[in-house]
Design an enzyme around this catalytic site. Structure first.
Site, PDB file in Angstrom:
ATOM      1  CG  ASP A  70      -3.741  -0.939   3.720  1.00 28.05           C
ATOM      2  OD1 ASP A  70      -4.411  -0.489   2.917  1.00 28.05           O
ATOM      3  OD2 ASP A  70      -2.998  -0.291   4.544  1.00 28.05           O
ATOM      4  CG  ASP A  88      -0.636   2.171   7.278  1.00 27.98           C
ATOM      5  OD1 ASP A  88      -1.060   2.256   6.045  1.00 27.98           O
ATOM      6  OD2 ASP A  88      -0.253   3.272   8.055  1.00 27.98           O
ATOM      7  CG  ASP A  96      -1.770   1.243   1.407  1.00 31.94           C
ATOM      8  OD1 ASP A  96      -2.608   1.656   0.379  1.00 31.94           O
ATOM      9  OD2 ASP A  96      -1.694   1.977   2.290  1.00 31.94           O
TER      10      ASP A  96
END
Length: 641
Positions: free
Chosen positions: A536, A532, A329
């Site tokens: 996600d 994080d 990400d």
């Protein structure tokens, strides 16, 4: 590291030493020229050799009887008991006693090595606080159980004490030791207003902390839960060994019986063939496999924990050793996740301050980093009492009523859906762009910037050096912004303008692509996802192995993750891959070596070439060599990454 033997280990070592002394004394007396040699009575010698046999091996015999009574016959205890009983029955007293004593020598080294491999993980178990100092409003202090801490309580942390709860420093400053959680030896400086997590140790100064969550939801409790459940998640290699032993042991017992019974029916020499069968049983004991393979994985998990990485099971460590692709990400993972308002453009009839003020009003209740940055940049916000009907549209923006006006703050997708007329081509600045509309009219644009972390590029380069073929970035940002970030990080593969559900779909496409490319082999075709945020969590769950950043990560992401990096250091991912591949390599080496040696000596034993003494060397020697090989995992140092 374990420096002292445990009580049980001391007791077992004492039994082994006494047995060895007695056994070697019998050998000296029997083969010397003194009068003892004339005592050639079989029952007398049997009684003498049974003394060291029972001193060293009574627990093995007890376990085998217990297994028989409970229907769990085919294990190493049964093999040793059967083999030594057979040896005693045909008059091979020395060999029978020697097999049991040296088997216990091997078991002792196995137990010691296993305890040593668990030391790193056991250190984590010691981070749990035993008490907390609760300060009341009148200044009095009471020592309470950590479980009794409530949100809002003020706790006094004295020098050298464990921090019992997650919270915010409200008074004092100083250094705290975070090594138990992060693996970092450098203390972290904290002062008033800083967040602090449980499990760390306070330095030289007294500090006061306000609890922001209950003990059951604290970092230390979550970590302990992860450690306690990790051992139950076995790797494929470990599961293979378990299945292998389930079939292997009955086969070798039946083979030993065939060797002992069938040939002498036709050619005689019952004692010789029974001795071959007993030798076959001793050689076949699967201790080297049953102990050394799980120990290698436990050592790998422990090595990772020493470096501040919590692996929730050895199965995830095995996956890390077979990675084809790592997907990151962007926001908060590869970048700092701390946005700053870099530019504000106001439409005709509105000031920059008005644009920011309206944007901050609708973003006020959001926890997203972009919202936080906009709110922080507003010097004179609206009163929260005039804000109502807030609607958070995931991945697009927020709509709310501010006074009598309907305000929209979001990306171009949201503006198009709401029918807001904007010339998007006029906004070509690189960054995260938030459009602001009031009553269906565009009133301004805010451009925010989020910089890559200082070690992100080095981390990606290190991962590629470890043999990972592909590194991909997923983001909800615009293609322009994603392209700029990818260029800064040296990435050539990225997917942009993704909603949370789009990220799951994008990851599934990557997984399918890898499967189509690796149809002929299943080796190194796994996918990891690193993230994080709350958004996600679904993607982390979908990957073959999900990695969350523990310091900055959300609770949802950490709960969904299979591996947690406690200090958010992306460079540790390459170190973890190295640990994983070393662990898998050691376990496979042990399997091949142990099976090859066992097969060789089983063949020699079946043909009568290998005797009982050779069988002891083949069993205990191979087990110790495999264990020593597994113990190499305990030498992992910080230089790994």
């Amino acid at each position: 590291m374990i420096t002292k033997l445990q009580k049980k280990q001391k007791h077992k070592l004492s039994r082994i030493l006494i047995s060895l002394l007695f056994f070697f004394a019998l050998l000296v007396l029997r083969y010397s020229n003194i009068s003892f040699q004339t005592a050639n009575n079989g029952l007398f010698l049997l009684g003498l050799y049974l003394i060291p046999y029972f001193i060293s091996g009574y627990d093995v015999i007890r376990k085998s009887v217990f297994g028989i009574c409970h229907g769990q016959v085919m294990d190493e205890n049964f093999l040793m008991t059967l083999a030594t009983a057979g040896a005693f029955a045909i008059g091979q007293f020395e060999e029978a006693a020697a097999v049991m004593i040296f088997y216990q020598v091997g078991e002792f080294f196995q137990n010691y090595a296993v305890e040593k491999s668990r030391a790193s993980v056991k250190e984590l178990m010691s981070i749990a606080p035993e008490y907390a100092n609760l300060e009341y409003e009148d200044g009095s202090v009471e020592i309470i159980e950590p479980e009794d801490i409530e949100v809002g309580d003020i706790l006094i942390i004295k020098p050298g004490e464990k921090i019992p709860i997650d919270g915010i420093v409200v008074e004092g400053e100083g250094f705290i030791n975070t090594s138990a959680l992060t693996g970092e030896s450098i203390p972290r400086f904290v002062e008033t207003g800083d967040n602090i997590v449980s499990g760390c140790i306070n330095g030289d100064n007294l500090i006061k902390v306000q609890a922001d969550r209950e003990y059951d939801a604290s970092t230390v409790v979550r970590i302990l839960e992860l450690v306690e459940t990790a051992a139950s998640r076995k790797s494929q290699t470990e599961r293979f060994i378990t299945r292998f032993s389930r079939y292997y042991t009955p086969i070798v017992v039946i083979s030993a019986l065939v060797i002992s019974i069938i040939p002498p029916i036709f050619i005689g020499n019952w004692i010789g063939w029974i001795l071959r069968g007993c030798t076959f049983l001793v050689i076949s004991c699967p201790c080297a496999l049953v102990i050394s393979v799980p120990m290698a994985f436990f050592g790998g998990v422990g090595a990772a924990s020493k470096l501040g990485m919590l692996v929730k099971g050895s199965n995830y460590l095995e996956v890390m050793g077979n990675l084809d692709t790592i997907v990151f990400d962007k926001t908060g993972t590869l970048t700092e996740g701390e946005f700053e308002v870099r530019m504000v453009e106001a439409a005709s009839g509105y000031s920059v301050d008005e644009v920011v003020k309206y944007a901050a009003a609708v973003e006020m209740g959001s926890t997203h980093p972009i919202a936080a940055a906009i709110v922080e940049s507003c010097e004179k916000p609206f009163s929260a009492s005039i804000i109502s009907d807030v609607e958070n549209i995931r991945g697009k923006g927020i709509i709310a009523k501010v006074g009598m006006s309907r305000i929209i703050a979001g990306n171009r997708k949201l503006m198009r859906e709401q029918g807001i007329d904007i010339d998007f081509d006029e906004i070509n600045d690189i960054g995260v762009i938030v459009y602001i509309a009031k009553n269906k009219k565009h009133i301004g644009t805010i451009v925010l910037e989020d910089s890559p972390k200082h070690n992100s590029r080095n981390a990606i380069e290190s991962i590629i050096e470890e043999g990972v073929k592909h590194v991909v970035m997923l983001t909800g940002d615009s293609n322009t912004n994603a392209e700029r970030t990818a260029a800064e990080l040296g990435l050539t593969k990225y997917k942009s303008e993704l909603l949370p559900q789009d990220k799951v779909r994008a990851l599934e496409e990557i997984i399918e692509d890898i499967k189509s490319r690796n149809k002929e082999t299943s080796i190194r075709n796994k996918v990891a996802f690193v993230g994080d945020g709350i958004n996600d969590a679904p993607v982390i769950s979908r990957a073959d192995v999900g990695i969350a950043l523990g310091s900055m990560g959300s609770d949802a992401a950490i709960e969904a993750a299979d591996i947690v990096i406690m200090d958010d250091d992306l460079l540790k991912i390459a170190g973890l891959i190295r640990i994983a591949r070393k662990t898998v390599g050691i376990s496979k080496t042990n399997i091949v070596f142990a099976l090859a040696i066992k097969l060789l000596f089983l063949t020699l034993g079946g043909f009568g070439i290998a005797n009982m003494w050779t069988a002891v060397i083949a069993d205990v020697g191979v087990a110790i060599l495999c264990i020593l090989n597994s113990m190499r995992m305990l030498t992992i140092k910080h230089s790994l990454y």
